[in-house]
Each structure stands twice: as structure tokens, then as C-alpha cells.
Design an enzyme around this catalytic site. Structure first.
Site, PDB file in Angstrom:
ATOM      1  N   HIS A  48       0.943  -1.245   0.086  1.00  0.00           N
ATOM      2  CA  HIS A  48       0.069  -0.005  -0.043  1.00  0.00           C
ATOM      3  C   HIS A  48       0.876   1.283   0.004  1.00  0.00           C
ATOM      4  CE1 HIS A  48      -3.754   2.327   1.076  1.00  0.00           C
ATOM      5  NE2 HIS A  48      -2.536   2.995   1.789  1.00  0.00           N
ATOM      6  N   GLU A  49       1.779   1.339   0.977  1.00  0.00           N
ATOM      7  CA  GLU A  49       2.449   2.513   1.137  1.00  0.00           C
ATOM      8  C   GLU A  49       3.754   2.721  -0.390  1.00  0.00           C
ATOM      9  OE1 GLU A  49       1.813   4.638   3.297  1.00  0.00           O
ATOM     10  OE2 GLU A  49       0.607   3.339   4.254  1.00  0.00           O
ATOM     11  N   HIS A  81       1.985   4.514  -2.725  1.00  0.00           N
ATOM     12  CA  HIS A  81       2.028   6.018  -2.697  1.00  0.00           C
ATOM     13  C   HIS A  81       3.359   6.429  -3.095  1.00  0.00           C
ATOM     14  CE1 HIS A  81      -2.012   6.443  -0.831  1.00  0.00           C
ATOM     15  NE2 HIS A  81      -1.603   5.836   0.388  1.00  0.00           N
TER      16      HIS A  81
END
Length: 457
Positions: free
Chosen positions: A19-20, A23
Site C-alpha cells: 500500500h505505502e 504512494h
């Protein structure tokens, strides 16, 4: 316990990192300077910074989350020569892409994981139906057990091949949750006498998605021979003189044709909280015997009122298994479709919970995640990969919800900016952040309460 903890940490670590990284990767591609990439919150346990990179990578103490900290004038002063690298100076489309990349990475991971399961192949029960629960939708439709489901569809969709009982279970669960009837093409004797049947799922109580949903439909499990497996010590089966390998022919006046029917007869062998004596007709080593069995009464699991009968034995042989395997492109497409279907179903269930049509008991928290992580790992690689995919879909969808503290909340701010031509004021943003945090804390509390009730209640 150690396996459960290890599986839980690996699961969270992988999903949060992906997920990170979504980003981080898009931020770098959009020309934003990333100051820190953290898996976990709180005190750093491990940190490193690659030579020549502006980003510090951190593994922190509290594993239930992570973050990517970017250069931003709203958080700290920025040097004039670096202002072009700040997140807040990027165009609206770039900021929106950076925020959406986290959930997007989780959804892409789910597609890859489901595709991997399809490519590896997995042994699953064949879609041969057990005897339906009396009075259920399946029973009312004319199913009696032993039918092989060859093709199925929801509503007016085109009939598609059913590869396994898992495929059928997923289709029926979707139909029940959406209130759409299921059409089944079955053969009574595995190839002979094809017929199409309709299961009317519109009246199913679908407010709570639990292990009883398929039981309410009447298709609780695949067909199995009604034989007894391991007999547990000090149980009702041992006291009655039952043995492993006994083939059960009947209970009372009822002829037994499969393991699911036998399990249901055992569950019903109580009146109130008092067990009933039943005459079992069995076949043992070629001989037919009649044995009196007094089951034990046990409170139903969870918050369901009443008692059920248990005998302290494993009931039903292993179902017939088939290998479900896909080719390269077919497996990838099936992985994409499964991710889309689960995403849509998750959003629909959240919407129904919001308006009170579905129970908040459907929410799960970290204890349930840990429990299922341990169970899936113990079952093998492909079940664990499938569990990871399901959790990755959930994480991606939940982060897209329009709550201010989540990625979806920030996308909501950018939608406002796109429509009005100006960003949300700092005062409003702070108020919305506090309200979103309070709501998220409430949801997490409900999920944790459900975990404790489900696992220890």
C-alpha cells in the site's frame, strides 16, 4: 499460537508495504520528494537510508499501519530551491494520483494473488450437492442431494461452468447478498438427466454474512459418504460404541444418504437443552447393526440462541476433489473478475450496514485477521495466498471510502477542489480529520468487539 502471530505479522507487513509503496512510487514519478517511508507507526525499530536517496526507510514498533511522509509546505517550512519538489505544489491530477496509488496497489496485488492461485491450481471439492436442509430454498427447488452442478448463473446471466463447490458457494453467497436468484444446471447421476433449476434467493435473511448463510440457502457443503472418522475420547460416540469407519445407514426412521444430512440429524437430536436417544442403523465390516446413541447438548456458537446435539466424532468422509487450474490469460482474467466482484460486494455490504440493512457483526478486526491468517497458513500455500488476496481487496476498498482520515477522504477534498477551483480550508480540514478519526475509532471498536465475541464468546 506462534504460527498465528507470525502469519499475522507477515500478512500485515506485506499488505501495508505494498500500500505505502504505491504512494511512494507514484510520488517519486510525479517529482515529489519523499522524506520517510514507514511500515508501522511509533518508535522506529530499524531505519536506513540508501546512499544518494532523500528517503529514510523505517520499520516501526506498532504494525497496524504505515505512512509515506512527503515534502509539504503545510507541515514544515520548505527551502525555496526545493519548493517544486513539495507535494502541495503539484498539480491536482498528480496529488490525486499519489493518494489513489495506495489502494490501487492493494487491488493490483489482489489481482496478482488470485491469478497466482489460478495458475498454481488447487484441490477443491467437486460441486456435488449434499442433502439440502429441510424447508430450505434448495429443498423447495427440488434438490435432494447427489446432484452434480455443471453450470450456474445469477439472474439472467449466461450459464458458466462450475469448476468446484467453492465456485458454487461463491456464486450462491453473491446471489443471497444481492437478492438475485441462482440458476443451476445439474445432472442427477453425474452426466445423466440434465435439468435446470432455479433457487429463489430473494427471501434469504442476508443481514449477517456468517457460516450459516449457505445453511439458510440449504447448500451447506459438498456430498460426502456418511461414515464416521476419528472418535474422540469420552464423547457420546465412544460411549455408544460407535467406531471409526462405521457407515451410517439411518437415524431413527430417516434413511441417511450423505454426511451433511447426518450432521444435521445430529444437530437436531436435542429437545430444548435435553439430548434425545436415537437408534442408529450402521454397517460395520459387512454387518448391519443397530446402536442407541445419546448425543450431548451444547449451546450454539456465537450469539445464536438454543442448543445443538454433538457426538464427539468426525462425521463424513473426505469429499471428492478436483484440481482447479487455469491457463496464463484465463487465470489472469479470472483473477481480475474475482477482485472486481469482491470489491463490489464489499462496497454493497458496507452500504447496507450504513443504512441498517446488514448487521455490524459483519465487521472484523485484527484478532479475526490473525486467526484466519494462522488457519490459512496451516492449510498450505494456496489457501494463504487466497486469504492474502481477499484481505488486500478489503484494504484497498476500505481506504477508498470517503472518510477524511483515509485516502478516499483526501480524494474527496480534491474532488471539491476540482469542482470549486479552490481547496478545502485548513479549519474545515482539521475539523473533518477529527470527525473522521472519531468515526474510524468507533468502527474499529465495533470490529474488535466482534472479534472477541466471535473467538471467545
Amino acid at each position: 499460537m506462534l504460527l498465528t502471530i507470525a502469519a499475522f505479522l507477515v500478512t500485515l507487513g506485506l499488505l501495508i508495504t505494498v500500500h505505502e509503496y504505491g504512494h511512494y512510487r507514484v510520488a517519486v514519478a510525479c517529482g515529489v520528494k519523499v522524506l520517510r517511508f514507514s511500515v508501522g507507526w511509533g518508535r522506529p525499530l530499524l531505519r536506513w537510508q540508501p546512499k544518494g536517496s532523500p528517503t529514510e526507510f523505517v520499520l516501526a514498533a506498532f504494525p497496524l499501519g504505515g505512512y509515506v511522509r512527503m515534502l509539504d509546505e503545510r507541515e514544515a517550512p520548505v527551502l525555496p530551491q526545493e519548493r517544486h519538489l513539495a507535494f502541495n505544489t503539484r498539480p491536482l491530477w498528480a496529488r490525486a494520483a499519489i493518494v489513489a496509488a495506495g489502494p490501487g496497489a492493494n487491488l493490483l496485488l489482489a489481482v496478482l494473488l488470485y491469478s497466482t492461485v489460478n495458475w498454481i491450481g488447487v484441490e477443491e471439492p467437486r460441486a456435488v450437492l449434499a442433502s439440502p436442509v429441510a424447508g430450505s430454498v434448495a429443498h423447495a427447488a427440488g434438490l435432494r442431494g447427489g446432484e452434480l452442478v455443471e453450470r450456474a448463473a445469477l439472474g439472467a446471466d449466461e450459464l458458466e461452468p462450475v469448476r468446484s463447490f467453492t465456485d458454487l458457494r461463491w456464486l450462491l453467497a453473491r446471489g443471497a447478498l444481492e437478492g438475485v436468484g441462482a440458476r443451476l444446471e445439474v445432472s442427477a447421476s453425474r452426466g445423466a438427466g440434465h435439468r435446470e433449476m432455479l433457487l429463489d434467493l430473494s427471501g434469504i435473511d442476508n443481514g449477517e454474512v456468517d457460516s450459516r448463510l449457505l445453511h439458510r440457502i440449504g447448500v451447506a457443503g459438498p456430498w460426502t459418504r456418511p461414515v464416521l472418522g476419528e472418535i474422540l475420547p469420552e464423547g457420546a460416540a465412544q460411549r455408544a460404541g460407535l467406531r471409526q469407519g462405521d457407515l451410517v445407514l439411518g437415524v431413527g426412521a430417516t434413511d441417511v444418504v450423505d454426511g451433511e444430512q447426518l450432521r444435521e440429524l445430529i444437530r437436531q437430536s436435542v429437545r430444548g437443552s435435553e439430548p434425545l436417544v436415537q437408534s442408529w442403523r450402521i454397517e460395520r465390516a459387512g454387518q448391519r447393526l443397530t446402536i442407541e446413541v445419546l448425543a450431548e447438548a451444547r449451546a450454539q456458537p456465537g450469539a445464536v440462541p438454543g442448543h445443538i446435539g454433538v457426538i464427539g466424532a468426525y462425521v463424513g468422509a473426505t469429499p471428492e476433489l478436483v484440481t482447479v487450474e487455469y491457463g496464463l490469460f484465463e487465470g489472469a482474467w479470472a483473477g481480475l473478475i474475482r477482485t472486481w466482484d469482491i470489491s463490489a460486494l464489499t462496497l454493497r455490504m458496507l452500504g447496507r450496514m450504513l443504512i441498517g440493512e446488514a448487521s455490524l457483526k459483519n465487521l472484523s478486526g485484527p484478532l479475526t485477521i490473525a486467526d484466519y491468517a494462522g488457519r490459512s497458513v496451516s492449510r498450505g500455500l494456496t489457501p494463504y495466498i487466497g486469504f492474502l488476496a481477499l484481505l488486500s481487496v478489503s484494504l484497498g476498498v476500505l481506504n477508498l471510502l470517503p472518510l477524511p482520515v483515509l485516502d478516499g477522504g483526501h480524494l474527496m477534498y480534491y474532488l471539491w477542489e476540482a469542482v470549486t477551483g479552490k481547496g478545502v480550508s485548513q479549519a474545515w480540514m482539521e475539523w473533518l480529520q477529527r470527525a473522521g478519526a472519531a468515526l474510524l475509532l468507533l468502527v474499529m471498536s465495533v470490529a474488535l468487539f466482534n472479534d472477541v465475541t466471535r473467538l471467545f464468546g
